[in-house]
Write a protein that holds these residues in place. Structure first.
Motif, mmCIF file in Angstrom:
data_model
loop_
_atom_site.group_PDB
_atom_site.id
_atom_site.type_symbol
_atom_site.label_atom_id
_atom_site.label_comp_id
_atom_site.label_asym_id
_atom_site.label_seq_id
_atom_site.Cartn_x
_atom_site.Cartn_y
_atom_site.Cartn_z
ATOM 1 N N ALA A 119 36.794 21.192 -19.661
ATOM 2 C CA ALA A 119 35.671 21.692 -20.455
ATOM 3 C C ALA A 119 34.361 21.052 -20.025
ATOM 4 O O ALA A 119 33.309 21.695 -20.015
ATOM 5 N N ALA A 120 34.420 19.771 -19.666
ATOM 6 C CA ALA A 120 33.197 19.045 -19.306
ATOM 7 C C ALA A 120 32.739 19.348 -17.884
ATOM 8 O O ALA A 120 31.538 19.253 -17.586
ATOM 9 N N MET B 109 39.874 18.338 -21.920
ATOM 10 C CA MET B 109 38.519 17.808 -22.097
ATOM 11 C C MET B 109 37.802 17.709 -20.748
ATOM 12 O O MET B 109 36.607 18.006 -20.642
ATOM 13 N N GLN C 275 34.792 30.023 -20.727
ATOM 14 C CA GLN C 275 33.835 29.036 -21.236
ATOM 15 C C GLN C 275 32.501 29.680 -21.622
ATOM 16 O O GLN C 275 31.432 29.184 -21.315
ATOM 17 N N ASP D 262 34.409 21.131 -25.584
ATOM 18 C CA ASP D 262 33.292 20.436 -24.947
ATOM 19 C C ASP D 262 32.238 20.054 -25.982
ATOM 20 O O ASP D 262 31.703 18.941 -25.959
ATOM 21 N N SER E 112 33.569 17.117 -27.945
ATOM 22 C CA SER E 112 33.590 15.869 -27.181
ATOM 23 C C SER E 112 32.192 15.283 -27.023
ATOM 24 O O SER E 112 32.030 14.067 -26.908
ATOM 25 N N ARG E 113 31.173 16.125 -27.042
ATOM 26 C CA ARG E 113 29.788 15.663 -26.939
ATOM 27 C C ARG E 113 29.162 15.439 -28.319
ATOM 28 O O ARG E 113 27.961 15.184 -28.432
ATOM 29 N N ARG F 173 35.016 25.720 -24.612
ATOM 30 C CA ARG F 173 33.620 25.538 -25.021
ATOM 31 C C ARG F 173 33.556 24.745 -26.326
ATOM 32 O O ARG F 173 32.719 23.856 -26.498
#
Length: 405
Positions: free
Chosen positions: A267-268, A264, A381, A345, A348-349, A342
């Protein structure tokens, strides 16, 4: 997420079908029953790493007799109805208006570039008209595109895609790296009824349907820079950034403890390298016990990495898909390759549903990858793919092929 089996026939005649059945036999059975046509030129399959690949290969051979089958293991599937955590996604190309040939490239971890290029050129020539003896007599590259599927654990994508692109001589190529969720243990390729490891599969397509290859990302560079001061490019491992242990230096820059780094985090907070005035992502795979970082791409000493920050992924993806829709006079189908980071991410958002809605609207089918190929480059990504348009259908007056439920 998608539920149960599904199928769709697109205007261009391509069938897409998917299943989340627990066993490979059951999944192939559901997909084969859904695809209702005897005349296919190629089947491309993306499948869960949970499936026994040998059983899957045998089932596909039995259910699609006489039809060439190619594919790879995935880290999640993309179907026109939504994403799949596990299961099988199949793209079945019709014989009408699609001429397709394919090959497998073995031992890519010890790639012979000249031999590989020779194999690709030979494959390309099989699509030339009978009697054509000069390259100039072959159909224009605009009628052809190539799909690459490459073992994402062989650490060889850069060399492989560069050799393929060189030999294709202008024919556009897109693709993805086979994965196994985020286990990093076993990625497999499927071709000719056999399972291959440390290999790549190249599928070369000729069609008179309009198409365009593309890439989309959602990050922008910051002012934070890292110089790679110690690395092992063959193993894709960076030991030092700015002459400090790599994991610690990266973690400090993003405000985390090295022990707290995870997929995570990667990805962020992606890293990017500048090539030809444009930034390309170089994603971190994992933190190693010695404090080094393993990447999904090769990283050489002396390279300057830039910390990137994400832009709105839904907005950037919508903009690219809208552009393709306009350029092609309507998108019929997109064969897509999306980095698994991707997807993480977006989840997670809490915007994964927005991406899923876009993929449904534009009939995106494909898989979550360990890396993406676009022209002669290996990327991370990123969302790459081939968009097939509705233009031919509009020109020849064919009716709208109904979508199966």
């Amino acid at each position: 997420m998608a539920q149960g089996p599904g199928v769709r026939r697109h205007l261009c005649g391509i069938w897409t079908a998917w299943s989340e059945a627990a066993s490979p036999d059951a999944a192939v059975g559901e997909v084969a029953r859904a695809i209702n046509t005897p005349s296919l030129s190629q089947v491309v399959a993306f499948f869960s790493a949970d499936y026994d690949p040998e059983i899957l290969a045998a089932a596909l051979e039995a259910r699609f007799p006489g039809v060439p089958v190619a594919g790879c293991s995935m880290s999640g599937g993309i179907a026109p109805s939504g994403g799949l955590d596990r299961g099988l996604v199949v793209i079945a190309f019709p014989a009408e208006r699609f001429r397709i040939v394919s090959t497998v490239l073995a031992a890519i971890d010890q790639l012979d570039v000249e031999r590989t290029a020779s194999s690709v050129r030979a494959l390309r020539r099989t699509l030339d008209p009978p009697g054509a003896c000069r390259e100039a007599e072959a159909p224009a590259a605009g009628g052809r595109f190539a799909l690459s599927l490459i073992d994402g654990l062989a650490n060889a994508e850069e060399t492989v895609v560069s050799a393929i692109a060189w030999a294709l001589d202008g024919i556009p190529i897109v693709g993805g790296s086979a994965g196994d969720d985020l286990r990093f243990r076993d990625a497999v390729l499927l071709h000719g009824g056999r399972i291959h490891r440390k290999a790549a599969v190249l599928v070369l397509v000729e069609t008179d349907w309009p198409f365009e290859i593309f890439k989309s990302d959602n990050f922008e560079p910051t002012q934070t820079k890292f110089v790679v001061t110690a690395s092992d490019s063959e193993r894709r491992t960076v030991h030092e950034l700015n002459a400090e242990p790599a994991a610690r230096e990266y973690a400090m820059a993003i405000g985390l403890d090295p022990e707290g780094l995870s997929p995570m985090s990667f990805a962020a907070y992606p890293l990017a390298v500048k090539v030809g005035g444009e930034y390309f992502c170089r994603s971190i795979r994992r933190v190693n016990p010695d404090g080094s970082l393993s990447f999904f791409c090769a990283i050489d000493e002396g390279v300057v990495l830039t910390l990137a920050e994400p832009r709105d992924i839904v907005t950037s993806t919508r903009a690219e898909l809208t552009r393709l829709d306009t350029a092609l006079g309507g998108v019929d189908l997109i064969i897509g390759f999306e980095c698994v980071l991707r997807r993480l991410d977006a989840e997670s958002r809490q915007v994964g549903h927005g991406i899923a809605d876009l993929y449904r609207r534009y009939n995106v089918v494909g898989f979550e990858t360990f890396g993406e190929q676009y022209r002669a480059m290996h990327l991370n990504q990123t969302f790459t793919g081939i968009a097939i348009g509705k233009g031919l259908n509009a020109r020849d007056g064919a009716g709208d092929a109904p979508a199966a439920p």
